[in-house]
Design an enzyme around this catalytic site. Structure first.
Site, PDB file in Angstrom:
ATOM      1  N   SER A   1       0.835  -1.197   0.000  1.00 35.55           N
ATOM      2  CA  SER A   1       0.000   0.000   0.000  1.00 35.55           C
ATOM      3  C   SER A   1       0.869   1.246   0.000  1.00 35.55           C
ATOM      4  O   SER A   1       1.991   1.236   0.537  1.00 35.55           O
ATOM      5  CB  SER A   1      -0.862  -0.036   1.260  1.00 35.55           C
ATOM      6  OG  SER A   1      -1.419   1.226   1.502  1.00 35.55           O
TER       7      SER A   1
ATOM      8  N   TYR B   1      -1.828  -0.818  10.891  1.00 38.14           N
ATOM      9  CA  TYR B   1      -2.071  -1.404   9.554  1.00 38.14           C
ATOM     10  C   TYR B   1      -0.861  -1.145   8.652  1.00 38.14           C
ATOM     11  O   TYR B   1      -0.315  -2.077   8.042  1.00 38.14           O
ATOM     12  CB  TYR B   1      -3.337  -0.794   8.933  1.00 38.14           C
ATOM     13  CG  TYR B   1      -3.452  -1.076   7.455  1.00 38.14           C
ATOM     14  CD1 TYR B   1      -3.714  -2.354   6.987  1.00 38.14           C
ATOM     15  CD2 TYR B   1      -3.284  -0.046   6.504  1.00 38.14           C
ATOM     16  CE1 TYR B   1      -3.809  -2.622   5.624  1.00 38.14           C
ATOM     17  CE2 TYR B   1      -3.379  -0.300   5.146  1.00 38.14           C
ATOM     18  CZ  TYR B   1      -3.636  -1.585   4.718  1.00 38.14           C
ATOM     19  OH  TYR B   1      -3.716  -1.846   3.366  1.00 38.14           O
TER      20      TYR B   1
ATOM     21  N   LYS C   1       2.099  -3.774   6.924  1.00 38.12           N
ATOM     22  CA  LYS C   1       2.515  -3.862   5.512  1.00 38.12           C
ATOM     23  C   LYS C   1       4.023  -3.642   5.393  1.00 38.12           C
ATOM     24  O   LYS C   1       4.704  -4.313   4.611  1.00 38.12           O
ATOM     25  CB  LYS C   1       1.776  -2.817   4.668  1.00 38.12           C
ATOM     26  CG  LYS C   1       0.284  -3.057   4.534  1.00 38.12           C
ATOM     27  CD  LYS C   1      -0.023  -4.262   3.648  1.00 38.12           C
ATOM     28  CE  LYS C   1      -1.502  -4.534   3.520  1.00 38.12           C
ATOM     29  NZ  LYS C   1      -1.828  -5.811   2.888  1.00 38.12           N
TER      30      LYS C   1
HETATM   31  P1  NAD Z   1     -11.052  -6.865   1.126  1.00 30.28           P
HETATM   32  O1  NAD Z   1     -11.320  -6.855   2.593  1.00 30.28           O
HETATM   33  O2  NAD Z   1     -12.218  -6.728   0.201  1.00 30.28           O
HETATM   34  O3  NAD Z   1     -10.247  -8.196   0.732  1.00 30.28           O
HETATM   35  C1  NAD Z   1      -9.464  -8.923   1.651  1.00 30.28           C
HETATM   36  C2  NAD Z   1     -10.026 -10.342   1.682  1.00 30.28           C
HETATM   37  O4  NAD Z   1      -9.211 -11.169   2.504  1.00 30.28           O
HETATM   38  C3  NAD Z   1     -11.450 -10.414   2.235  1.00 30.28           C
HETATM   39  O5  NAD Z   1     -12.235 -11.112   1.309  1.00 30.28           O
HETATM   40  C4  NAD Z   1     -11.302 -11.200   3.551  1.00 30.28           C
HETATM   41  O6  NAD Z   1     -12.446 -11.978   3.825  1.00 30.28           O
HETATM   42  C5  NAD Z   1     -10.057 -12.023   3.277  1.00 30.28           C
HETATM   43  N1  NAD Z   1      -9.259 -12.401   4.447  1.00 30.28           N
HETATM   44  C6  NAD Z   1      -8.830 -11.604   5.467  1.00 30.28           C
HETATM   45  N2  NAD Z   1      -8.047 -12.312   6.298  1.00 30.28           N
HETATM   46  C7  NAD Z   1      -7.966 -13.577   5.798  1.00 30.28           C
HETATM   47  C8  NAD Z   1      -7.300 -14.752   6.203  1.00 30.28           C
HETATM   48  N3  NAD Z   1      -6.543 -14.777   7.302  1.00 30.28           N
HETATM   49  N4  NAD Z   1      -7.454 -15.872   5.463  1.00 30.28           N
HETATM   50  C9  NAD Z   1      -8.228 -15.868   4.351  1.00 30.28           C
HETATM   51  N5  NAD Z   1      -8.882 -14.779   3.910  1.00 30.28           N
HETATM   52  C10 NAD Z   1      -8.742 -13.636   4.628  1.00 30.28           C
HETATM   53  O7  NAD Z   1      -9.982  -5.735   0.844  1.00 30.28           O
HETATM   54  P2  NAD Z   1      -9.385  -5.148  -0.509  1.00 30.28           P
HETATM   55  O8  NAD Z   1      -9.669  -3.698  -0.529  1.00 30.28           O
HETATM   56  O9  NAD Z   1      -9.765  -5.966  -1.662  1.00 30.28           O
HETATM   57  O10 NAD Z   1      -7.837  -5.303  -0.188  1.00 30.28           O
HETATM   58  C11 NAD Z   1      -7.065  -6.419  -0.608  1.00 30.28           C
HETATM   59  C12 NAD Z   1      -5.622  -6.231  -0.142  1.00 30.28           C
HETATM   60  O11 NAD Z   1      -5.128  -4.997  -0.669  1.00 30.28           O
HETATM   61  C13 NAD Z   1      -5.458  -6.138   1.380  1.00 30.28           C
HETATM   62  O12 NAD Z   1      -4.268  -6.800   1.742  1.00 30.28           O
HETATM   63  C14 NAD Z   1      -5.323  -4.646   1.625  1.00 30.28           C
HETATM   64  O13 NAD Z   1      -4.575  -4.355   2.776  1.00 30.28           O
HETATM   65  C15 NAD Z   1      -4.599  -4.202   0.361  1.00 30.28           C
HETATM   66  N6  NAD Z   1      -4.816  -2.778   0.040  1.00 30.28           N
HETATM   67  C16 NAD Z   1      -6.105  -2.296  -0.098  1.00 30.28           C
HETATM   68  C17 NAD Z   1      -6.293  -0.944  -0.373  1.00 30.28           C
HETATM   69  C18 NAD Z   1      -7.696  -0.365  -0.494  1.00 30.28           C
HETATM   70  O14 NAD Z   1      -7.846   0.856  -0.374  1.00 30.28           O
HETATM   71  N7  NAD Z   1      -8.728  -1.145  -0.749  1.00 30.28           N
HETATM   72  C19 NAD Z   1      -5.208  -0.080  -0.524  1.00 30.28           C
HETATM   73  C20 NAD Z   1      -3.911  -0.622  -0.392  1.00 30.28           C
HETATM   74  C21 NAD Z   1      -3.746  -1.971  -0.101  1.00 30.28           C
END
Ligand code: NAD
Ligand code: UDP
Length: 344
Positions: free
Chosen positions: A123, A147, A151
């Site tokens: 991120s 958080y 990362k």
């Molecule tokens: P999201 O919550 O929709 O997706 C994460 C998924 O991981 C969810 O479906 C959740 O049920 C699953 N999950 C969580 N812990 C788990 C575990 N221990 N085992 C199995 N499944 C698990 O979020 P997103 O926005 O799609 O983000 C995806 C990734 O991208 C994350 O790692 C997040 O930190 C990173 N990210 C997101 C953003 C944003 O703004 N959306 C920005 C930067 C980074």
């Protein structure tokens, strides 16, 4: 076959579409803590392809071992994790447990199976409070909340692996750290999109839920920043562009050239958009009103954050193509077809 952890989530479900459409077999694992399996049903409807789904936790070493023993995994995209900054301040141990342990267990299973091609969801938060813009990948890293620290620790942990390969004369890891800026938008079909479980923390779902009448008004956190209109500036990227970036990263990992060791890539557009720019674009393109009020700044927010995207362009042959108008149109299309998200 590509293993997609957190596969039912927002960014992962869009990425599954790109992978399936490019002809990859996909195995998704998700514990459904922040997602619905319905997203993957819809991915299959959109693509006309099937994917395999395992409901399970990436921290479960036995489950991960089984996956690698039973499937010919070529590369892994590791999305699974917890992602809300505010929640991470209140529940730091849950964040460290989930984000660090899932990556540790996954990497151990990959190493045991000799599958060492990994794309990791990092991120822009790893840049902390930027002293200079646009952000390039070699700028100093820091964290301002648990958080972001999770990362950053993961990036550092993965960064230790290539040196061990040299020492042990083992096959090299190939790791792409994808630093996302602000993902918004939804698949143009309107069938999948962002569906936060509780009150949204992020700007776009708050805007769409206000426009649909689930929230009374948007609170804009501060109009006294040193930006063109005083509101916070971010680099918003359409989730479909972001998903295509993952496909490019996988293709690079699996190419003969590969990625040597660990390489970080910014995935953004390079454009700085303010909160007011976003609200105005949303209202204008969608002909819908978004009532808002200005409230004090949110703790921990930076004034502005946007990417230098030249490394991803040069090395991954990837560049975002969708404009602000596409982002606001597709976000609204998803929300208006699914007023209650996947429960609609
Ligand atoms: P999201 O919550 O929709 O997706 C994460 C998924 O991981 C969810 O479906 C959740 O049920 C699953 N999950 C969580 N812990 C788990 C575990 N221990 N085992 C199995 N499944 C698990 O979020 P997103 O926005 O799609 O983000 C995806 C990734 O991208 C994350 O790692 C997040 O930190 C990173 N990210 C997101 C953003 C944003 O703004 N959306 C920005 C930067 C980074
Ligand atoms: N923001 C806002 N009201 C909200 C949510 C966000 O004014 O309800 C602002 C926030 O202050 C920041 C921008 O919108 O300037 C993007 O915030 P978001 O939480 O979506 O992403 P972040 O960049 O913090 O990860």
């Amino acid at each position: 076959m590509i293993l997609v952890t957190g596969g039912a989530g927002y960014i992962a479900s869009h990425t599954c579409i790109e992978l399936l459409q490019a002809g990859y077999e996909v195995l998704a694992i998700d514990n459904l803590s922040n997602a619905s399996e319905e997203s993957l049903n819809r991915v299959q409807q959109i693509t006309g392809e099937t994917l395999r789904f395992i409901k399970g936790d990436v921290r479960d070493a036995a489950v991960m071992k089984d996956i690698f023993e039973q499937h010919p995994i070529d590369a892994v995209i590791h999305f699974a994790g917890l992602k809300a900054v505010g929640e991470s301040c209140a529940m730091p141990l849950e964040y460290y447990d989930n984000n660090l342990n899932s990556t540790l267990v996954l990497a151990q299973a990959m190493q045991a199976a000799k599958c060492k091609n990994l794309v990791f969801s990092s991120s822009a938060t790893v840049y902390g409070d930027p002293s200079k813009l646009p952000l390039t990948e070699d700028m100093p890293l820091s964290a301002t909340n648990p958080y972001g620290r999770s990362k950053l620790i993961i990036e550092q942990m993965l960064g230790d692996l290539p040196a061990a390969d040299v020492l042990n004369k083992t096959a090299p890891w190939s790791i792409a750290l994808l630093r996302y800026f602000n993902p918004v938008g939804a698949h143009p079909s309107g069938m999948i999109g962002e569906d936060p479980n509780d009150t949204p923390n992020n700007l776009m779902p708050f805007i769409t839920q206000t426009a649909i009448g689930r929230r009374q008004q948007l609170a804009i956190f501060g109009n006294d920043y040193n930006t063109h209109d005083g509101t916070g500036v971010r680099d918003y990227i359409h989730v479909v562009d972001l998903a295509k970036g993952h496909l490019k990263a996988v293709e690079k990992l699996l190419s003969s050239e590969g990625i040597k060791g660990v390489q970080a890539y910014n995935l953004g557009t390079g454009n700085g958009i303010s909160v007011l720019d976003m609200v105005k674009a949303f209202s204008k393109v969608n002909h819908v009103d978004v009532p808002y009020e200005i409230v004090p700044r949110r703790a921990g927010d930076v004034a502005a954050c946007y990417a230098d995207v030249s490394r991803a362009k040069k090395e991954l042959n990837w560049q975002a193509t969708q404009q602000l108008e596409d982002m606001v149109k597709d976000s609204w299309h998803w929300q208006s077809l699914n007023p209650k998200g996947y429960k609609s």
